[in-house]
Design a protein around this motif. Structure first.
Motif, PDB file in Angstrom:
ATOM      1  N   SER A  66      50.978  29.939  22.133  1.00  8.57           N
ATOM      2  CA  SER A  66      49.926  30.940  22.315  1.00  8.57           C
ATOM      3  C   SER A  66      50.483  32.304  21.921  1.00  8.57           C
ATOM      4  O   SER A  66      51.598  32.415  21.422  1.00  8.57           O
ATOM      5  N   GLN A  67      49.696  33.339  22.137  1.00  7.47           N
ATOM      6  CA  GLN A  67      50.150  34.695  21.818  1.00  7.47           C
ATOM      7  C   GLN A  67      50.847  35.334  23.018  1.00  7.47           C
ATOM      8  O   GLN A  67      51.288  36.466  22.950  1.00  7.47           O
ATOM      9  N   GLU A  68      50.905  34.609  24.125  1.00  8.31           N
ATOM     10  CA  GLU A  68      51.444  35.194  25.347  1.00  8.31           C
ATOM     11  C   GLU A  68      52.958  35.068  25.416  1.00  8.31           C
ATOM     12  O   GLU A  68      53.567  34.307  24.677  1.00  8.31           O
ATOM     13  N   THR A  87      48.717  29.276  30.717  1.00  5.80           N
ATOM     14  CA  THR A  87      48.145  28.322  29.769  1.00  5.80           C
ATOM     15  C   THR A  87      48.579  26.888  30.088  1.00  5.80           C
ATOM     16  O   THR A  87      48.042  25.933  29.538  1.00  5.80           O
ATOM     17  N   THR A  89      51.390  25.585  29.336  1.00  7.84           N
ATOM     18  CA  THR A  89      52.242  25.063  28.257  1.00  7.84           C
ATOM     19  C   THR A  89      53.685  24.892  28.732  1.00  7.84           C
ATOM     20  O   THR A  89      54.213  25.751  29.431  1.00  7.84           O
TER      21      THR A  89
END
Ligand SMILES: [Zn+2]
Length: 172
Positions: A66-68, A87, A89
């Protein structure tokens, strides 16, 4: 405090890595006050910027990122490396391009990820070449050494404290 075995007999704790090291980017890394717990071992993780994770994921895993920002599990016995509690993940050791130096089965065990210098290389330089300066050891193996710890080291932080511990151990 959890101690980890970086090489036989060497005890280095992940906490020894400065949180705001400025060797590569010129500015320190932001750190969050409280780390999210690892979903696998429930230990608190270390904040890792997205750019570090993206550079170290295997190609086939990039789509899952993700972008996080992520957290890094500092437990040497845990298979989890990066995780994001929001998320859900989890990237484990098999999803990362390089062995994570403080995980107990890391092989090879890199002292310097930028120049791909292992613990054994450092020890050999000290014992056989009589080089005891970190910069000189890096130059010996990699004359064009560049510091890119932010994207090369799994912690996104400079390897100097770990590297210096290995030199001290080798000088014994
Ligand atoms: Zn864990």
């Amino acid at each position: 405090m959890t101690y980890i075995h970086c090489s036989p007999g060497t005890k280095i704790s992940p906490e020894q890595i400065p949180l705001a090291w400025s060797c590569c980017s010129g500015k320190g890394q932001n750190t969050s006050p409280a780390g999210a717990l690892c979903p696998l071992c429930r230990k608190e993780g270390m904040h890792i910027e997205n750019i570090t994770v993206r550079h170290l994921l295997k190609k086939e895993m990039e789509g899952k990122a993700s972008q996080e920002d992520y957290w890094l599990c500092m437990n040497e016995r845990c298979a989890a490396v990066y995780y994001n509690d929001k998320t859900g993940t989890i990237f484990d050791k098999d999803d990362i391009d390089v062995p994570v130096w403080f995980k107990d089965d890391a092989n090879p065990r890199y002292a310097c990820y930028c120049s791909r210098i292992t613990d054994e290389d450092v020890t050999r330089a000290v014992k056989e070449q009589r080089i005891t300066d970190m910069t000189a050891i890096r130059k010996f193996y990699d004359p064009d050494a560049k510091s890119q710890c932010k994207i090369k080291n799994p912690t996104g932080r400079c390897c100097s404290p770990v590297f210096i511990e290995i030199i001290k151990k080798a000088m014994g």
